[in-house]
Each structure stands twice: as C-alpha cells, then as structure tokens.
Design a protein around this motif. Sequence first.
Motif, PDB file in Angstrom:
ATOM      1  N   HIS A 190       0.810  -1.232   0.000  1.00 16.10           N
ATOM      2  CA  HIS A 190       0.000   0.000   0.000  1.00 16.10           C
ATOM      3  C   HIS A 190       0.835   1.271   0.000  1.00 16.10           C
ATOM      4  CE1 HIS A 190       1.148  -0.777   4.054  1.00 16.10           C
ATOM      5  NE2 HIS A 190       0.580   0.305   4.527  1.00 16.10           N
ATOM      6  N   ARG A 191       2.148   1.159   0.169  1.00 11.97           N
ATOM      7  CA  ARG A 191       3.047   2.321   0.150  1.00 11.97           C
ATOM      8  C   ARG A 191       2.554   3.434   1.078  1.00 11.97           C
ATOM      9  NH1 ARG A 191       3.623   3.421  -6.180  1.00 11.97           N
ATOM     10  NH2 ARG A 191       2.741   1.444  -6.821  1.00 11.97           N
ATOM     11  N   GLY A 192       2.036   3.042   2.242  1.00  9.67           N
ATOM     12  CA  GLY A 192       1.609   4.035   3.236  1.00  9.67           C
ATOM     13  C   GLY A 192       0.249   4.637   2.961  1.00  9.67           C
ATOM     14  N   ARG A 193      -0.387   4.192   1.867  1.00 11.96           N
ATOM     15  CA  ARG A 193      -1.689   4.785   1.518  1.00 11.96           C
ATOM     16  C   ARG A 193      -2.841   3.981   2.108  1.00 11.96           C
ATOM     17  NH1 ARG A 193       0.557   5.927  -4.377  1.00 11.96           N
ATOM     18  NH2 ARG A 193       0.623   8.199  -4.329  1.00 11.96           N
ATOM     19  N   ALA A 194      -3.992   4.632   2.152  1.00 12.24           N
ATOM     20  CA  ALA A 194      -5.214   3.985   2.661  1.00 12.24           C
ATOM     21  C   ALA A 194      -6.018   3.388   1.506  1.00 12.24           C
ATOM     22  CB  ALA A 194      -6.064   5.015   3.387  1.00 12.24           C
ATOM     23  N   ALA A 195      -6.950   2.492   1.856  1.00 17.19           N
ATOM     24  CA  ALA A 195      -7.890   1.955   0.858  1.00 17.19           C
ATOM     25  C   ALA A 195      -9.276   2.532   1.133  1.00 17.19           C
ATOM     26  CB  ALA A 195      -7.938   0.437   0.946  1.00 17.19           C
ATOM     27  N   LEU A 196      -9.946   2.912   0.061  1.00 21.05           N
ATOM     28  CA  LEU A 196     -11.313   3.418   0.183  1.00 21.05           C
ATOM     29  C   LEU A 196     -12.251   2.318  -0.312  1.00 21.05           C
ATOM     30  CD1 LEU A 196     -13.167   5.869   0.745  1.00 21.05           C
ATOM     31  CD2 LEU A 196     -12.708   6.642  -1.594  1.00 21.05           C
ATOM     32  N   VAL A 197     -13.121   1.857   0.578  1.00 27.29           N
ATOM     33  CA  VAL A 197     -14.099   0.823   0.206  1.00 27.29           C
ATOM     34  C   VAL A 197     -15.477   1.475   0.222  1.00 27.29           C
ATOM     35  CG1 VAL A 197     -15.252  -1.274   1.004  1.00 27.29           C
ATOM     36  CG2 VAL A 197     -12.755  -1.142   1.044  1.00 27.29           C
TER      37      VAL A 197
ATOM     38  N   GLY B  74     -28.735   3.217  -0.520  1.00 30.70           N
ATOM     39  CA  GLY B  74     -27.770   4.057   0.171  1.00 30.70           C
ATOM     40  C   GLY B  74     -26.363   3.538  -0.029  1.00 30.70           C
ATOM     41  N   ALA B  75     -25.407   4.317   0.441  1.00 31.36           N
ATOM     42  CA  ALA B  75     -23.991   3.955   0.285  1.00 31.36           C
ATOM     43  C   ALA B  75     -23.261   4.117   1.616  1.00 31.36           C
ATOM     44  CB  ALA B  75     -23.340   4.855  -0.763  1.00 31.36           C
ATOM     45  N   VAL B  76     -22.276   3.254   1.817  1.00 28.78           N
ATOM     46  CA  VAL B  76     -21.401   3.358   2.991  1.00 28.78           C
ATOM     47  C   VAL B  76     -19.966   3.447   2.471  1.00 28.78           C
ATOM     48  CG1 VAL B  76     -20.672   2.288   5.164  1.00 28.78           C
ATOM     49  CG2 VAL B  76     -22.985   1.857   4.298  1.00 28.78           C
ATOM     50  N   ALA B  77     -19.256   4.494   2.874  1.00 31.28           N
ATOM     51  CA  ALA B  77     -17.832   4.622   2.500  1.00 31.28           C
ATOM     52  C   ALA B  77     -16.998   4.320   3.744  1.00 31.28           C
ATOM     53  CB  ALA B  77     -17.538   6.030   1.999  1.00 31.28           C
ATOM     54  N   MET B  78     -15.952   3.504   3.566  1.00 32.72           N
ATOM     55  CA  MET B  78     -15.103   3.129   4.712  1.00 32.72           C
ATOM     56  C   MET B  78     -13.635   3.246   4.327  1.00 32.72           C
ATOM     57  SD  MET B  78     -17.375  -0.164   5.853  1.00 32.72           S
ATOM     58  CE  MET B  78     -17.807  -0.533   4.156  1.00 32.72           C
ATOM     59  N   LEU B  79     -12.860   3.804   5.238  1.00 31.57           N
ATOM     60  CA  LEU B  79     -11.423   3.953   4.994  1.00 31.57           C
ATOM     61  C   LEU B  79     -10.704   2.847   5.747  1.00 31.57           C
ATOM     62  CD1 LEU B  79      -9.691   6.150   3.513  1.00 31.57           C
ATOM     63  CD2 LEU B  79      -9.137   7.012   5.804  1.00 31.57           C
ATOM     64  N   ILE B  80      -9.896   2.068   5.038  1.00 30.25           N
ATOM     65  CA  ILE B  80      -9.163   0.967   5.671  1.00 30.25           C
ATOM     66  C   ILE B  80      -7.691   1.374   5.747  1.00 30.25           C
ATOM     67  CG2 ILE B  80      -8.744  -1.540   5.627  1.00 30.25           C
ATOM     68  CD1 ILE B  80     -11.769  -0.646   5.568  1.00 30.25           C
ATOM     69  N   THR B  81      -7.158   1.340   6.961  1.00 27.62           N
ATOM     70  CA  THR B  81      -5.778   1.818   7.166  1.00 27.62           C
ATOM     71  C   THR B  81      -5.034   0.958   8.194  1.00 27.62           C
ATOM     72  OG1 THR B  81      -6.386   3.231   9.027  1.00 27.62           O
ATOM     73  CG2 THR B  81      -6.484   4.241   6.839  1.00 27.62           C
ATOM     74  N   GLU B  82      -3.744   1.245   8.301  1.00 27.14           N
ATOM     75  CA  GLU B  82      -2.960   0.733   9.439  1.00 27.14           C
ATOM     76  C   GLU B  82      -3.352   1.554  10.661  1.00 27.14           C
ATOM     77  OE1 GLU B  82       1.390  -0.638   8.017  1.00 27.14           O
ATOM     78  OE2 GLU B  82       0.931   1.463   7.658  1.00 27.14           O
ATOM     79  N   ASN B  83      -3.204   0.990  11.838  1.00 25.71           N
ATOM     80  CA  ASN B  83      -3.527   1.679  13.096  1.00 25.71           C
ATOM     81  C   ASN B  83      -4.854   2.431  13.014  1.00 25.71           C
ATOM     82  OD1 ASN B  83      -1.068   0.788  14.180  1.00 25.71           O
ATOM     83  ND2 ASN B  83      -0.013   2.431  13.063  1.00 25.71           N
ATOM     84  N   PRO B  84      -5.949   1.712  12.763  1.00 23.38           N
ATOM     85  CA  PRO B  84      -7.245   2.362  12.530  1.00 23.38           C
ATOM     86  C   PRO B  84      -7.815   2.995  13.793  1.00 23.38           C
ATOM     87  CG  PRO B  84      -7.521   0.012  12.771  1.00 23.38           C
ATOM     88  CD  PRO B  84      -6.042   0.250  12.781  1.00 23.38           C
ATOM     89  N   SER B  85      -8.809   3.873  13.596  1.00 23.38           N
ATOM     90  CA  SER B  85      -9.406   4.595  14.729  1.00 23.38           C
ATOM     91  C   SER B  85     -10.773   4.055  15.150  1.00 23.38           C
ATOM     92  CB  SER B  85      -9.581   6.067  14.362  1.00 23.38           C
ATOM     93  OG  SER B  85      -8.362   6.631  14.014  1.00 23.38           O
ATOM     94  N   ILE B  86     -11.324   3.069  14.427  1.00 20.02           N
ATOM     95  CA  ILE B  86     -12.648   2.576  14.840  1.00 20.02           C
ATOM     96  C   ILE B  86     -12.573   1.090  15.245  1.00 20.02           C
ATOM     97  CG2 ILE B  86     -15.066   2.249  14.198  1.00 20.02           C
ATOM     98  CD1 ILE B  86     -14.850   4.676  12.387  1.00 20.02           C
TER      99      ILE B  86
END
Length: 440
Positions: free
Chosen positions: A139-146, A167-179
Amino acid sequence: MTAVGIDAIEIWTGKLRLDLPNTFAPEKGEDPEKYTKGLGLASSSFPDVYEDIVTMGANAAKRLMDREGLAPDDIGRIDVATESAFDNSKPVSTYIAGCLEQVYDGDFHHANKGERKFACLSGTQSIDDAYNWIKAGRHRGRAALVIATDTALYERGDPGEATQGAGAVAMLITENPSIVELSTEQGYGSADETDFLKPNQQFPSVDGKRSVQVYLARMREALEDYESVAGDTHPDDFEYIPFHTPFPGMVRKAAVLGFRHMTRDTDVEDELADEIGMQPRESEYDTWDDYEEAIRAYMDDLKETEQYREWYATTIEPTLSISRNVGNWYTGSVHIARLSALRDALERGDELAGKRMLVGSYGSGAQAEIHAETIVDGWAEHVEAIDVDGQLDRRQDITYDEYELIHDVHNHAKEVDVEEFTAPESEFVFTGWGRMNERR
Ligand code: CAA
C-alpha cells in the motif's frame, strides 16, 4: 503485528423516504404490523431522480474525505462493492473516482480500482481485500477506500418490495485504525445456490422463502468454520453482533440460531434446555418446513427466557436501528448494522475500546463470512462525527403514487421523465447515461 482495520465511516442515504406501515401497507391491503413487527421495518430510503449508485457512493466518499482531510494522494485503492452495477466492463469505482477528481486537487491515476461482486457480501470482501493489500505491504503508506453502494429494488408485487432501500457506505481501511481492528480469523459457509439472481436485469428474481433458509444455513456453517480457527464462541464474548440485515426480522431468526449454537455445551445451555426442553437441529427434521416450525416454537420459548431477552436487547437489537429506517442497502447493510451498534454505545456513554464484535456478513448465491473485530481508542470521536440522524431526518416523504413514479425512474428498462423531488445540495448528481456525473 501492525493493526489494520476501519479508520473512518460515512454514509449517504437515498434522499426520499417511504413510510411502510402508513403509506405502503394500506395500498397493499396489508396489516401495518406485518412491517413493524414481522419484518421489523418502519421506512425505506429511495434515491431521488438524480441519484444512483455512483452519486450516492461518490457523495459518501467525499463526506469521508473532507472530514478526514484526505487528498487523492492519500488513497491507493478504491474498491466498490455493489450488486446494482450497470456496466459489465468499467468498474463503478472509475465513475466514482471521476466524480471525486472534479473537486479535489490531484487525481487517482495511481490508485488501484476494482469492483467486487458477491451479492450483499461483497462490501465485507472488499474490506478483506484492502486488509490483505495493506498486510502484504503493497500500500506504500496509503489507505484503501471501500464503498458499498446499492439501490435494492424489487419488481412491484414481489414480496421483496417491502424490504427495499438505497444508500452507500464509504469506509477507509488503514494501518492503526481509529474505529475497529480486524482479526485474522475468518469463517466461511459457501454453496452454489439460486435463491436470488440478477442476470442482466434491474430487479432480482428471488425465491424469498428459500433465501431465508439459505441465509441461515450458510451463516451457521460460517460460524462453525470460524470456531474451527478461533475457538468456541460464547454469547458473552461479544459486545455486539452485527449481521447482514435485509430486514430486521431476518436477524431475529439468525440471532436465535446463533445463540443456540454459542451456548452449546455450557451451563447456559443446560439451564436453557431445562427451561425450554428443546434444541432444534436441522438434521432432526424431515423437511425444512418442519424445522422452521420447530425454530419458530423454540424462538417463542427462548424469547421468554431472561437470558436470551437480555442478550438480544444488548447485543443484537442495537444493531438494527438504522436498518429499521432505511430498508435493505444490500452491500452496505452489515456495515450500517456495525454503525448502529457503535452509535448505541455512544448514546449510552459506554467505553468500548478493547471490546469485540462478531460480524456476520452474507451474500445470496450464497456465502456467509464471520469474523471478529476489536473496537479501538478513538472510535467514539469518529462515530460522533457521522451525521446519521440529520441525514435520515432530511429525507423527503413520498406518497404511494410518487413511490411508483420513482420506482419506474430507477427501472432502467423504462423511460420515465419525472421532476426532481428534492433540490441537490452541493452534491454529485446523475445527468444521463454515458455522461459525466456533475456536482450541483
Ligand atoms: N403482525 C405481525 N407479524 C406479521 C403479520 C402481522 N399482521 N403478518 C405477517 N407477519 C410476520 C410473519 O409471521 C413473518 O414473520 P416470521 O418469518 O418470523 O414468521 C414476517 O412478518 C414476514 O411475513 P411473511 O413471511 O408472510 O412475508 P412475505 O412472505 O410477504 O415476505 C420475504 C417475506 C419472503 C422474506 C420477503 O420479504 C422477501 O422476498 N424478501 C427479499 C429476499 C430477502 O430479503 N431474503 C433474506 C435472505 S437473503 C439476503 O439476506 C440477501 C439479501 O439482502 C436479499
């Protein structure tokens, strides 16, 4: 090991609202309680004339990016999960990236884009893909948008019509997540089934009753498979259990089976067995109808026990609050169940960090996936920032005649010219097939 999981969530609901007990049921000549008590639904969300899966997905993603202060360069992957796709070649994520590029400095040329399909399950599968991509170090430090985006519409007169939504749900997938942090263990229940199909058609061909059976059978397999890697589960292990929620009544059935399974060979089960005197298993019955009858009786008895009532009220019921008011969002459905649970904890002022959820995703055709998630520090601040109530309250109520019009508008087989019901408010809008979506 680096934690990977969901760092931010946003939703976009279709901007119209159909009241099921008061507007829909009377037109169908049905008892409103079939909707409120039986299916467990109060209303459905519908897309206005200028909304579709692209605009809803792009609008949810923009909200998320703005709130998190993200630029295109921060995102290395955009995956869209949908079972309402209209293009068999270009993934919906390219259309959504095209929208977002109209409003941000920079572009998504560097981002890997895709579209995932396995009915309602694919939102979770896209999160899994993002998780694997980050864990693999690509991922080269980048996040994924699902983005899970759907218009869940059925043919008029189909029993599924009562469960529609959009409807739509957008989710950000990252290292060290906040949720939430995702666990590595997963369980699957998967079989070739034909209960729900959409072969190049806008509305599905559904065997509704069969689809309920398949949901329960695959979910049970997935739980057993999950336990084979994660160890036996117990109802008290999890703060919440969000399930895929085509309608809350479906989850009531899944919860009974889940509770029965998770209490096996424990004191709780012995106590329940003494109290109820019955433990239905599929293999003990000649036909599915007999089994369903037994489950219904078991469920009625179980609901009378203090243990089940308390568990259901605290672990399952809170996952249903958004779904009750928006209907089925297909790929987004299990993700609004998770969000409903987190909002419940926020309202009650519960500290959840370190506690776990068991998430039961499902897609017709058919496959269930069970995995656990651990809630992490920061969850409350992130969940508080999502304006769910405001969005739901701002929806415009429609009459039954207006419902029929909007249903026709979203039936791609029909040419329907209808005025917009609401005015776009700084959002992406659909302007016609083959044309770029605009921001108005
Ligand atoms: N008061 C209280 N309850 C009432 C009632 C009344 N007056 N009238 C009916 N009910 C209850 C019924 O007893 C039933 O509850 P139980 O199943 O617990 O007994 C519930 O309301 C629904 O009533 P019916 O079964 O008569 O409803 P139906 O046959 O018209 O439709 C359905 C039910 C077949 C599931 C239909 O909604 C459907 O086809 N839905 C689409 C398919 C679907 O969602 N399947 C779910 C599994 S597949 C999946 O999850 C993937 C996906 O997203 C589609």
